[in-house]
Design a protein around this motif. Structure first.
Motif, PDB file in Angstrom:
ATOM      1  N   VAL A 143      10.558  12.381  -4.497  1.00  0.00           N
ATOM      2  CA  VAL A 143      11.621  12.019  -5.634  1.00  0.00           C
ATOM      3  C   VAL A 143      11.415  10.744  -5.706  1.00  0.00           C
ATOM      4  O   VAL A 143      11.802  10.173  -6.955  1.00  0.00           O
ATOM      5  CB  VAL A 143      12.749  12.670  -5.356  1.00  0.00           C
ATOM      6  CG1 VAL A 143      13.014  14.149  -5.195  1.00  0.00           C
ATOM      7  CG2 VAL A 143      13.512  11.829  -4.000  1.00  0.00           C
ATOM      8  N   THR A 144      10.883   9.717  -5.000  1.00  0.00           N
ATOM      9  CA  THR A 144      10.868   8.272  -5.228  1.00  0.00           C
ATOM     10  C   THR A 144       9.553   7.953  -5.949  1.00  0.00           C
ATOM     11  O   THR A 144       9.420   6.689  -6.307  1.00  0.00           O
ATOM     12  CB  THR A 144      10.836   7.674  -4.042  1.00  0.00           C
ATOM     13  OG1 THR A 144       9.652   7.855  -3.167  1.00  0.00           O
ATOM     14  CG2 THR A 144      12.039   8.116  -3.035  1.00  0.00           C
ATOM     15  N   LEU A 145       8.593   8.842  -6.390  1.00  0.00           N
ATOM     16  CA  LEU A 145       7.359   8.391  -6.892  1.00  0.00           C
ATOM     17  C   LEU A 145       7.008   8.876  -8.375  1.00  0.00           C
ATOM     18  O   LEU A 145       5.869   8.829  -8.576  1.00  0.00           O
ATOM     19  CB  LEU A 145       6.240   9.109  -5.905  1.00  0.00           C
ATOM     20  CG  LEU A 145       6.261   8.589  -4.361  1.00  0.00           C
ATOM     21  CD1 LEU A 145       5.091   9.287  -3.670  1.00  0.00           C
ATOM     22  CD2 LEU A 145       6.095   7.104  -4.121  1.00  0.00           C
ATOM     23  N   TYR A 146       8.083   9.346  -8.935  1.00  0.00           N
ATOM     24  CA  TYR A 146       7.756   9.758 -10.294  1.00  0.00           C
ATOM     25  C   TYR A 146       7.316   8.671 -11.376  1.00  0.00           C
ATOM     26  O   TYR A 146       8.025   7.900 -11.841  1.00  0.00           O
ATOM     27  CB  TYR A 146       8.956  10.365 -10.766  1.00  0.00           C
ATOM     28  CG  TYR A 146       9.569  11.818  -9.933  1.00  0.00           C
ATOM     29  CD1 TYR A 146       8.216  12.764  -9.472  1.00  0.00           C
ATOM     30  CD2 TYR A 146      10.735  12.145  -9.895  1.00  0.00           C
ATOM     31  CE1 TYR A 146       8.880  13.825  -8.750  1.00  0.00           C
ATOM     32  CE2 TYR A 146      11.159  13.117  -9.019  1.00  0.00           C
ATOM     33  CZ  TYR A 146      10.287  14.027  -8.589  1.00  0.00           C
ATOM     34  OH  TYR A 146      10.742  15.154  -7.741  1.00  0.00           O
ATOM     35  N   GLU A 147       6.057   8.818 -11.585  1.00  0.00           N
ATOM     36  CA  GLU A 147       5.438   7.783 -12.501  1.00  0.00           C
ATOM     37  C   GLU A 147       4.141   8.264 -12.808  1.00  0.00           C
ATOM     38  O   GLU A 147       3.348   8.579 -12.053  1.00  0.00           O
ATOM     39  CB  GLU A 147       5.366   6.415 -12.039  1.00  0.00           C
ATOM     40  CG  GLU A 147       5.044   5.308 -13.208  1.00  0.00           C
ATOM     41  CD  GLU A 147       5.834   5.101 -14.328  1.00  0.00           C
ATOM     42  OE1 GLU A 147       5.317   5.018 -15.403  1.00  0.00           O
ATOM     43  OE2 GLU A 147       7.266   5.399 -14.061  1.00  0.00           O
ATOM     44  N   SER A 148       3.976   8.211 -14.255  1.00  0.00           N
ATOM     45  CA  SER A 148       2.578   8.914 -14.827  1.00  0.00           C
ATOM     46  C   SER A 148       1.761   7.722 -15.343  1.00  0.00           C
ATOM     47  O   SER A 148       2.313   6.792 -15.693  1.00  0.00           O
ATOM     48  CB  SER A 148       2.628  10.062 -15.666  1.00  0.00           C
ATOM     49  OG  SER A 148       3.348   9.828 -16.636  1.00  0.00           O
ATOM     50  N   ARG A 149       0.478   7.915 -15.487  1.00  0.00           N
ATOM     51  CA  ARG A 149      -0.502   7.036 -15.865  1.00  0.00           C
ATOM     52  C   ARG A 149      -1.443   7.652 -17.137  1.00  0.00           C
ATOM     53  O   ARG A 149      -2.427   7.296 -16.927  1.00  0.00           O
ATOM     54  CB  ARG A 149      -1.030   6.073 -14.972  1.00  0.00           C
ATOM     55  CG  ARG A 149      -0.162   5.387 -14.313  1.00  0.00           C
ATOM     56  CD  ARG A 149      -0.912   4.734 -12.895  1.00  0.00           C
ATOM     57  NE  ARG A 149      -0.107   3.431 -12.294  1.00  0.00           N
ATOM     58  CZ  ARG A 149       0.929   3.906 -11.401  1.00  0.00           C
ATOM     59  NH1 ARG A 149       1.432   4.971 -11.249  1.00  0.00           N
ATOM     60  NH2 ARG A 149       1.591   2.917 -10.815  1.00  0.00           N
ATOM     61  N   PHE A 150      -0.790   8.658 -17.743  1.00  0.00           N
ATOM     62  CA  PHE A 150      -1.605   9.079 -18.733  1.00  0.00           C
ATOM     63  C   PHE A 150      -2.168   8.157 -20.027  1.00  0.00           C
ATOM     64  O   PHE A 150      -1.574   7.254 -20.125  1.00  0.00           O
ATOM     65  CB  PHE A 150      -0.837  10.421 -19.494  1.00  0.00           C
ATOM     66  CG  PHE A 150      -0.685  11.624 -18.670  1.00  0.00           C
ATOM     67  CD1 PHE A 150      -1.749  12.477 -18.357  1.00  0.00           C
ATOM     68  CD2 PHE A 150       0.661  11.835 -18.292  1.00  0.00           C
ATOM     69  CE1 PHE A 150      -1.454  13.727 -17.816  1.00  0.00           C
ATOM     70  CE2 PHE A 150       0.811  13.049 -17.550  1.00  0.00           C
ATOM     71  CZ  PHE A 150      -0.059  13.722 -17.353  1.00  0.00           C
ATOM     72  N   GLY A 151      -3.504   8.529 -20.353  1.00  0.00           N
ATOM     73  CA  GLY A 151      -3.868   7.455 -21.197  1.00  0.00           C
ATOM     74  C   GLY A 151      -5.379   7.290 -20.956  1.00  0.00           C
ATOM     75  O   GLY A 151      -5.975   7.820 -20.107  1.00  0.00           O
ATOM     76  N   ALA A 152      -5.916   6.234 -21.592  1.00  0.00           N
ATOM     77  CA  ALA A 152      -7.503   6.068 -21.624  1.00  0.00           C
ATOM     78  C   ALA A 152      -7.677   5.595 -20.185  1.00  0.00           C
ATOM     79  O   ALA A 152      -7.058   4.693 -19.643  1.00  0.00           O
ATOM     80  CB  ALA A 152      -7.892   4.997 -22.734  1.00  0.00           C
ATOM     81  N   GLY A 153      -8.708   6.176 -19.452  1.00  0.00           N
ATOM     82  CA  GLY A 153      -9.091   5.832 -18.053  1.00  0.00           C
ATOM     83  C   GLY A 153      -8.062   6.047 -17.106  1.00  0.00           C
ATOM     84  O   GLY A 153      -7.823   5.366 -15.839  1.00  0.00           O
ATOM     85  N   SER A 154      -7.178   7.168 -17.299  1.00  0.00           N
ATOM     86  CA  SER A 154      -6.136   7.505 -16.410  1.00  0.00           C
ATOM     87  C   SER A 154      -6.675   8.105 -15.129  1.00  0.00           C
ATOM     88  O   SER A 154      -5.730   7.877 -14.135  1.00  0.00           O
ATOM     89  CB  SER A 154      -5.260   8.410 -17.240  1.00  0.00           C
ATOM     90  OG  SER A 154      -6.054   9.773 -17.456  1.00  0.00           O
ATOM     91  N   ALA A 155      -7.508   8.699 -15.006  1.00  0.00           N
ATOM     92  CA  ALA A 155      -8.333   9.200 -13.506  1.00  0.00           C
ATOM     93  C   ALA A 155      -8.076   7.789 -12.783  1.00  0.00           C
ATOM     94  O   ALA A 155      -7.520   8.181 -11.564  1.00  0.00           O
ATOM     95  CB  ALA A 155      -9.460   9.825 -13.782  1.00  0.00           C
TER      96      ALA A 155
END
Length: 205
Positions: A143-155
């Motif tokens: 629960v302390t790690l919720y952050e996404s990085r969707f977008g170009a080059g997200s992998a």
């Protein structure tokens, strides 16, 4: 089957969706709606998914959710794709949370269940798109790690943030659709019923 996942799916207004399909002679808003609802319905059918939270300001998407049990909509805060994901994650019920793109018309509940089951081994994990450069699904067990990085080059962005890339055999989960070529690729895998019916109607017109 492992899990009890809360799944967030951000969906932009259908009038703005699939802009790269403008030259494909398809009814773009209707196609964006069909793709989104097929994606959401497949996700809601997954046995690992307890709830599907759709983050959207699109009235037609919200209306479509009335026919898909296990889903609910919350307003899009207008802070981009990752901002929409954050808003949805904040409303999720359980600690196991995931976020997925809303343009996966060949998605099957089986493929999603397989990925979520594999994701239970890690604090955070993701599924790369078919090209290997983007991301279609992100999972968190902490629960302390919720952050996404969707977008170009997200992998690469997710790898750099210590997300584990899952080597799942799930072509429908990995095939997001932005172009006519990608739509043809998804069609070879088998599209959801709404997208299938729409394309048949277009061909018959």
């Amino acid at each position: 089957m492992s899990g009890s996942w809360s799944l967030v799916i951000p969906v932009k207004p259908t009038a703005d969706g699939k802009s790269r399909l403008d030259g494909a002679r398809l009814p773009r808003p209707a196609l964006a709606l069909a793709i989104a609802l097929d994606t959401i319905a497949a996700a809601a059918d997954a046995r690992c998914v307890d709830e599907v939270i759709v983050v959207t300001s699109s009235a037609d998407v919200i209306a479509g959710l009335e026919h898909i049990p296990g889903t609910r909509a919350i307003p899009d805060p207008g802070m981009g794709l990752n901002g929409a994901v954050r808003a949805g994650l904040a409303q999720a019920a359980g600690p196991a949370r995931a976020a997925m793109l809303g343009d996966l018309p060949a998605l099957s509940a089986h493929d999603l269940d397989g990925a979520l089951t594999a994701g239970t081994q890690y604090a955070r994990a993701f599924v790369p798109d078919a090209e290997g450069t983007g991301t279609t699904l992100v999972m968190w067990r902490d629960v302390t790690l919720y952050e996404s990085r969707f977008g170009a080059g997200s992998a690469n962005e997710h790898r750099a943030a210590a997300f584990v890339a899952l080597p799942v055999d799930a072509p429908g989960l990995r095939r997001d659709v932005d172009t006519a070529e990608q739509l043809r690729d998804a069609a070879q895998m088998g599209l959801g019923p709404r997208t299938t019916n729409l394309l048949r109607a277009v061909e018959a017109a």
